[in-house]
Design a protein around this motif. Structure first.
Motif, PDB file in Angstrom:
ATOM      1  N   LYS A  53      12.930  52.402  -7.095  1.00  0.00           N
ATOM      2  CA  LYS A  53      13.340  51.611  -6.126  1.00  0.00           C
ATOM      3  C   LYS A  53      14.543  50.744  -5.913  1.00  0.00           C
ATOM      4  O   LYS A  53      15.241  50.512  -4.905  1.00  0.00           O
ATOM      5  CB  LYS A  53      11.994  50.699  -5.860  1.00  0.00           C
ATOM      6  CG  LYS A  53      10.822  51.385  -4.872  1.00  0.00           C
ATOM      7  CD  LYS A  53       9.979  50.267  -4.416  1.00  0.00           C
ATOM      8  CE  LYS A  53      10.624  49.567  -3.288  1.00  0.00           C
ATOM      9  NZ  LYS A  53       9.574  49.098  -2.190  1.00  0.00           N
ATOM     10  N   ARG A  93      14.310  47.822  -7.235  1.00  0.00           N
ATOM     11  CA  ARG A  93      13.634  46.508  -6.812  1.00  0.00           C
ATOM     12  C   ARG A  93      13.716  45.501  -7.979  1.00  0.00           C
ATOM     13  O   ARG A  93      13.592  45.820  -9.171  1.00  0.00           O
ATOM     14  CB  ARG A  93      12.133  46.912  -6.792  1.00  0.00           C
ATOM     15  CG  ARG A  93      11.115  45.830  -6.215  1.00  0.00           C
ATOM     16  CD  ARG A  93       9.802  46.358  -5.876  1.00  0.00           C
ATOM     17  NE  ARG A  93       8.863  45.240  -5.813  1.00  0.00           N
ATOM     18  CZ  ARG A  93       7.914  45.124  -4.694  1.00  0.00           C
ATOM     19  NH1 ARG A  93       8.339  46.061  -3.633  1.00  0.00           N
ATOM     20  NH2 ARG A  93       6.869  44.262  -4.638  1.00  0.00           N
ATOM     21  N   SER A 102       5.805  49.811  -1.076  1.00  0.00           N
ATOM     22  CA  SER A 102       6.322  50.757  -0.253  1.00  0.00           C
ATOM     23  C   SER A 102       7.199  51.552  -0.707  1.00  0.00           C
ATOM     24  O   SER A 102       8.082  51.226  -1.782  1.00  0.00           O
ATOM     25  CB  SER A 102       6.830  50.160   1.075  1.00  0.00           C
ATOM     26  OG  SER A 102       7.734  49.100   0.539  1.00  0.00           O
ATOM     27  N   ASN A 124      10.064  52.694  -0.274  1.00  0.00           N
ATOM     28  CA  ASN A 124      11.414  53.099   0.028  1.00  0.00           C
ATOM     29  C   ASN A 124      12.415  52.453  -0.919  1.00  0.00           C
ATOM     30  O   ASN A 124      11.778  51.581  -1.757  1.00  0.00           O
ATOM     31  CB  ASN A 124      11.408  52.266   1.387  1.00  0.00           C
ATOM     32  CG  ASN A 124      10.844  50.811   1.160  1.00  0.00           C
ATOM     33  OD1 ASN A 124       9.650  50.584   1.187  1.00  0.00           O
ATOM     34  ND2 ASN A 124      11.650  49.836   1.237  1.00  0.00           N
ATOM     35  N   SER A 156      10.400  50.259   5.380  1.00  0.00           N
ATOM     36  CA  SER A 156       9.180  50.824   4.727  1.00  0.00           C
ATOM     37  C   SER A 156       9.037  52.325   5.384  1.00  0.00           C
ATOM     38  O   SER A 156       9.104  52.601   6.573  1.00  0.00           O
ATOM     39  CB  SER A 156       7.632  50.159   4.771  1.00  0.00           C
ATOM     40  OG  SER A 156       8.058  48.799   4.194  1.00  0.00           O
ATOM     41  N   TYR A 177      13.704  45.215   4.651  1.00  0.00           N
ATOM     42  CA  TYR A 177      12.918  46.091   5.789  1.00  0.00           C
ATOM     43  C   TYR A 177      14.113  46.514   6.695  1.00  0.00           C
ATOM     44  O   TYR A 177      13.603  46.468   7.887  1.00  0.00           O
ATOM     45  CB  TYR A 177      11.865  45.258   6.621  1.00  0.00           C
ATOM     46  CG  TYR A 177      10.876  44.716   5.705  1.00  0.00           C
ATOM     47  CD1 TYR A 177       9.712  45.410   5.211  1.00  0.00           C
ATOM     48  CD2 TYR A 177      10.556  43.204   5.488  1.00  0.00           C
ATOM     49  CE1 TYR A 177       8.747  44.880   4.333  1.00  0.00           C
ATOM     50  CE2 TYR A 177       9.621  42.713   4.741  1.00  0.00           C
ATOM     51  CZ  TYR A 177       8.643  43.647   4.154  1.00  0.00           C
ATOM     52  OH  TYR A 177       7.690  42.984   3.402  1.00  0.00           O
TER      53      TYR A 177
HETATM   54 MG    MG Z   1       7.894  46.897   0.513  1.00  0.00          MG
END
Ligand code: MG
Ligand code: TXA
Length: 347
Positions: A57, A59, A144, A146, A152, A235
């Motif tokens: 991701k 992330r 999520s 994405n 998402s 988002y």
């Molecule tokens: Mg998320």
């Protein structure tokens, strides 16, 4: 390219579920539908698999994951203390779009919880998600599905666009029902606090829990069309999202018309997220429009929100104009996501 496996959303094919569960047990990543958005699933008790989620991701490691269970009976596998209030909330809203933040068991890897002594847990309300978790027979960590910072995914195609070359499998059960993520509720504090508004409304939580706090991050407000990029985006679409604040329909409409004209004047064609009733007011302008449905139907607006942002991105617009909705029910979650996705807020 990743394998997309179509499954029946109501009664998923056992063979598909077996394949997906075998991948999860082997420490691989599988994208799967929930009632809110598609999740990127891995064995929550396998630190290498969890590390892959963050890698795929993009992330940051300080952002903890939600652990998904097939039944509240499995709570003792990952949580230590479950208060009577937490139990009541679980009984009322699970399976469903409520995530509870609870004290964690030591065996939950630090990477899942970003080193916190709490863990976020939910039981999703989707036959495919439940079948997959049950068959995997492990708690499934899933953010999520994405790329970090993007909207998402509410369809398997959204997942494919973002992560297609980095996954073992995507279970495709069509578009998700709710469209915004679960409500994250911290029940380790009293009164409990909403950390992220989502699919379960504050009003319905308060019917069970009494007073519920809303932990609102302070967001900067800017005047129209100043320099962009002052807020951390999340988002978000690729286009710059300009958000008109407040829930006054007439004012929002006027402001969006004014903004649309100003962009057109400087040669920029804006994309507009509109409710059906608003469309006719833009008929004379050369804009791209995505319709979210009727203005009073917050359920449908939530369901279409992320698809709308992605659809306008796909049309190649550089700017998207949107406005806030009523501050009740799902409106709280919708406005929260719009604010986080926005590059500019307009009062
Ligand atoms: Mg998320
Ligand atoms: O609807 C959903 O919740 C979807 C589906 C796939 O279940 N999942 C989802 O996950 O939205 P993600 O990773 O995108 O968002 C997880 C949220 C983040 O805001 C994170 O900060 C919060 O949950 N969170 C996770 N663990 C936490 C903890 N221990 N304490 C506080 N917040 C936590």
């Amino acid at each position: 390219m990743v394998r997309l496996l179509a499954v029946d959303p109501q009664s998923p094919q056992p063979e598909a579920i077996r394949q997906a569960a075998a991948l999860i047990r082997r420490g691989e990543l599988v994208a799967f539908p929930t009632e809110t958005v598609y999740g990127l699933g891995a064995d929550a008790l396998n630190p290498q698999a969890v590390a892959r989620i963050f890698e795929v991701k993009g992330r940051p490691a300080h952002d903890p994951l939600i652990v998904h269970l097939a039944t509240p009976d499995d709570l003792p596998r990952i949580t230590s203390v479950v208060s009577p209030l937490a139990r009541r909330l679980a009984e009322t809203f699970w399976p469903g779009p409520l995530t509870l933040v609870l004290r964690k068991q030591p065996q939950v890897p630090d990477s899942v919880t970003a080193g916190l002594d709490t863990v976020a847990v939910r039981v999703p309300d989707h036959p495919v998600a439940l079948a997959l978790i049950r068959e995997s027979n492990v708690p499934v960590a899933a953010p999520s599905a994405n790329l970090f910072g993007r909207s998402s995914p509410t369809t398997a195609r959204h997942v494919q666009e973002d992560l297609g070359d980095r996954l073992a499998l995507i279970l495709d059960a069509g578009p998700t029902m709710i469209g915004v993520e679960s409500t994250v509720l911290d029940v380790t504090s009293s009164p409990p606090a909403i950390l992220r508004p989502g699919g379960v409304t504050r009003e319905s939580l308060e019917q069970v829990a009494g007073r519920v706090l809303l932990r609102n991050q302070e967001l900067q407000v800017e005047t129209p069309l100043p320099s962009p990029g002052l807020m951390a985006k999340h988002y978000a679409p690729r286009a710059e999202l300009v958000l008109v604040l407040g829930d006054n329909d007439a004012y929002a409409l006027e402001k969006m018309q004014e903004l649309a004209r100003r962009y057109l004047d400087v040669g920029i064609q804006p994309g507009l997220l509109l409710v059906d009733e608003e469309v006719l007011y833009f008929s004379g302008l050369d804009v791209q429009v995505f319709q979210l449905g009727r203005g009073k139907d917050l359920e449908q607006i939530a369901r279409k929100l992320y698809a709308g942002l992605r659809a306008l991105d796909d049309l190649g617009v550089k700017v998207i104009l949107a406005r806030c909705f009523e501050k009740r029910g799902l409106g709280l979650a919708i406005n929260d996501r719009l604010r986080r996705a926005a590059s500019r807020l307009v009062e």
